[in-house]
Design a protein around this motif. Structure first.
Motif, PDB file in Angstrom:
ATOM      1  N   GLU A 138       4.559  -3.788  -1.626  1.00  0.00           N
ATOM      2  CA  GLU A 138       5.705  -3.660  -1.587  1.00  0.00           C
ATOM      3  C   GLU A 138       5.733  -3.544  -3.409  1.00  0.00           C
ATOM      4  OE1 GLU A 138       8.502  -6.641  -0.041  1.00  0.00           O
ATOM      5  OE2 GLU A 138       7.807  -8.140  -1.265  1.00  0.00           O
ATOM      6  N   ALA A 139       6.650  -3.135  -3.767  1.00  0.00           N
ATOM      7  CA  ALA A 139       6.540  -3.722  -5.623  1.00  0.00           C
ATOM      8  C   ALA A 139       6.819  -4.603  -5.596  1.00  0.00           C
ATOM      9  CB  ALA A 139       7.314  -2.436  -6.013  1.00  0.00           C
ATOM     10  N   LYS A 140       6.664  -5.615  -7.190  1.00  0.00           N
ATOM     11  CA  LYS A 140       7.668  -7.049  -7.355  1.00  0.00           C
ATOM     12  C   LYS A 140       8.010  -6.872  -8.861  1.00  0.00           C
ATOM     13  CE  LYS A 140       6.425 -11.627  -8.079  1.00  0.00           C
ATOM     14  NZ  LYS A 140       5.416 -12.735  -7.294  1.00  0.00           N
ATOM     15  N   PHE A 177       8.309   0.534  -0.786  1.00  0.00           N
ATOM     16  CA  PHE A 177       8.535   1.972  -1.003  1.00  0.00           C
ATOM     17  C   PHE A 177       6.892   2.765  -0.794  1.00  0.00           C
ATOM     18  CE2 PHE A 177       5.265  -0.087  -4.063  1.00  0.00           C
ATOM     19  CZ  PHE A 177       4.324   0.425  -4.047  1.00  0.00           C
ATOM     20  N   MET A 178       6.408   2.306  -0.537  1.00  0.00           N
ATOM     21  CA  MET A 178       4.746   2.520   0.360  1.00  0.00           C
ATOM     22  C   MET A 178       4.954   3.911   0.765  1.00  0.00           C
ATOM     23  SD  MET A 178       2.558   1.606  -1.777  1.00  0.00           S
ATOM     24  CE  MET A 178       1.178   1.166  -1.181  1.00  0.00           C
ATOM     25  N   ASN A 179       5.660   3.650   1.584  1.00  0.00           N
ATOM     26  CA  ASN A 179       5.773   5.524   2.393  1.00  0.00           C
ATOM     27  C   ASN A 179       6.820   6.228   2.220  1.00  0.00           C
ATOM     28  OD1 ASN A 179       8.137   4.020   2.991  1.00  0.00           O
ATOM     29  ND2 ASN A 179       8.651   4.449   4.660  1.00  0.00           N
ATOM     30  N   ASP A 189       4.916   5.969  -8.660  1.00  0.00           N
ATOM     31  CA  ASP A 189       3.714   5.883  -9.612  1.00  0.00           C
ATOM     32  C   ASP A 189       3.543   4.725  -9.890  1.00  0.00           C
ATOM     33  OD1 ASP A 189       2.065   8.260  -8.653  1.00  0.00           O
ATOM     34  OD2 ASP A 189       3.210   8.968 -10.539  1.00  0.00           O
ATOM     35  N   PHE A 190       4.982   4.423 -10.853  1.00  0.00           N
ATOM     36  CA  PHE A 190       6.238   2.877 -11.494  1.00  0.00           C
ATOM     37  C   PHE A 190       5.612   1.789 -10.669  1.00  0.00           C
ATOM     38  CE2 PHE A 190       8.443  -0.202 -12.321  1.00  0.00           C
ATOM     39  CZ  PHE A 190       9.062   0.062 -13.883  1.00  0.00           C
ATOM     40  N   LEU A 191       6.236   2.581  -9.225  1.00  0.00           N
ATOM     41  CA  LEU A 191       6.335   0.460  -8.439  1.00  0.00           C
ATOM     42  C   LEU A 191       4.867   0.324  -8.010  1.00  0.00           C
ATOM     43  CD1 LEU A 191       9.203   1.717  -5.974  1.00  0.00           C
ATOM     44  CD2 LEU A 191       8.656   0.177  -7.824  1.00  0.00           C
ATOM     45  N   ASN A 197       1.623  -8.478  -2.203  1.00  0.00           N
ATOM     46  CA  ASN A 197       1.997  -8.167  -0.386  1.00  0.00           C
ATOM     47  C   ASN A 197       3.464  -8.657  -0.826  1.00  0.00           C
ATOM     48  OD1 ASN A 197      -1.129  -8.459  -0.141  1.00  0.00           O
ATOM     49  ND2 ASN A 197      -1.490 -10.963  -0.386  1.00  0.00           N
ATOM     50  N   ASN A 198       3.963  -8.722   0.322  1.00  0.00           N
ATOM     51  CA  ASN A 198       5.175  -8.802   0.959  1.00  0.00           C
ATOM     52  C   ASN A 198       5.528 -10.051   0.799  1.00  0.00           C
ATOM     53  OD1 ASN A 198       7.743  -8.770   2.735  1.00  0.00           O
ATOM     54  ND2 ASN A 198       7.012  -6.797   3.699  1.00  0.00           N
ATOM     55  N   HIS A 199       6.589 -10.171  -0.145  1.00  0.00           N
ATOM     56  CA  HIS A 199       7.131 -11.240  -0.173  1.00  0.00           C
ATOM     57  C   HIS A 199       7.010 -12.191   0.698  1.00  0.00           C
ATOM     58  CE1 HIS A 199      10.789  -9.217   0.198  1.00  0.00           C
ATOM     59  NE2 HIS A 199      11.405 -10.551   0.219  1.00  0.00           N
ATOM     60  N   LEU A 200       8.267 -11.666   1.873  1.00  0.00           N
ATOM     61  CA  LEU A 200       7.879 -12.674   2.833  1.00  0.00           C
ATOM     62  C   LEU A 200       6.670 -13.237   3.674  1.00  0.00           C
ATOM     63  CD1 LEU A 200       9.791  -9.435   5.087  1.00  0.00           C
ATOM     64  CD2 LEU A 200      10.828 -11.663   4.258  1.00  0.00           C
ATOM     65  N   SER A 201       5.648 -12.910   3.294  1.00  0.00           N
ATOM     66  CA  SER A 201       4.436 -13.441   4.211  1.00  0.00           C
ATOM     67  C   SER A 201       3.067 -12.936   3.230  1.00  0.00           C
ATOM     68  CB  SER A 201       4.441 -13.562   5.274  1.00  0.00           C
ATOM     69  OG  SER A 201       2.812 -13.959   6.319  1.00  0.00           O
TER      70      SER A 201
END
Length: 250
Positions: A138-140, A177-179, A189-191, A197-201
């Motif tokens: 994901e984007a952080k 956002f990846m999908n 493109d910005f994201l 990595n996913n913030h959950l794990s």
């Protein structure tokens, strides 16, 4: 080939968390569990028979909860009377559980292909409480970066917010956002420049098309957590048996 699609494919193929799929997922599955008062049934059909309706869903609103869904349902039956309490369309699930107090039904899924949600929570009277998409990346964004993103791409931000793809942390904002490369355009493109990595794990991984590996398949250890008798979160074990928590209101 569209540059954005090429970038997405390149990112997928060069990621160290992806595994090859020999063939696209194309099966049917029936799940059935029982508690003291309920029988819960889930069925999905991911064969060519339902290709047209699934393709329409995943390429438009990505909403599997409508009457057009002829490929998956979840059903709750009164165990004593045999009466159907509800039968509703849903995404493809691979495990279902009912809470010990029989108030909630939790469905989780490792199916990624044409499947917009990997976690659903229903009340036993049929209300959809939570639907969440899961990805390994994901984007952080810092709060400042998020403000910039919202200013530059307000329409895309509002869309992401409307489909519950923005998660607010204490110091960062996380965006799923990846999908959505075509939907988001330059915002994607910005994201991508802020992906992590996913913030959950850190232990989530994916195959190229079929699967998202985000919970321990042998023992997901699903728990529900309350605050003042209100459902607060769902917790479960990731693939390395680390307990993660997903809040109902993120």
């Amino acid at each position: 080939m569209n540059t954005r699609i090429f970038t997405l494919i390149f990112c997928l193929l060069t990621s160290n968390v992806l595994f090859a799929d020999m063939i696209g997922y194309s099966s049917t599955l029936t799940l059935k569990i029982k508690s003291k008062n309920f029988i819960i049934v889930h069925y999905h059909d991911w064969t060519v028979k339902t290709n047209d309706t699934r393709f329409k869903m995943i390429t438009t609103d990505q909403n599997p909860f409508t009457k057009d869904n002829n490929y998956a349902f979840i059903e709750c039956i009164n165990r004593k009377t045999g009466k159907v309490i509800f039968k509703k369309p849903c995404p493809a699930l691979t495990k279902i559980e009912i809470s010990n107090d029989e108030r909630y039904i939790i469905g989780i899924s490792k199916i990624m292909l044409w499947n917009p949600y990997q976690l659903v929570v229903y009340s036993t009277n049929g209300n959809l409480i939570k639907a969440r998409h899961i990805e390994s990346e994901e984007a952080k964004l810092t709060l400042k970066e998020c403000t910039e993103f919202k200013k530059r791409f307000n329409n895309q931000y509002q869309y992401l917010d409307s489909v519950n793809s923005i998660y607010n942390g204490s110091n960062f904002v996380y965006i799923d956002f990846m999908n959505m490369p075509e939907k988001l355009g330059k915002a994607w493109d910005f994201l991508l420049n802020h992906s992590c990595n996913n913030h959950l794990s850190d232990n989530f991984s994916e195959s190229v098309t079929n699967w998202i590996f985000w919970f321990d398949e042998k023992n997901p250890g699903i728990h529900i957590n309350y605050k003042k008798n209100n459902l607060h979160s769902i917790s479960l074990l990731d693939p390395k048996q680390k307990r993660i928590e997903i809040k109902i209101k993120e």
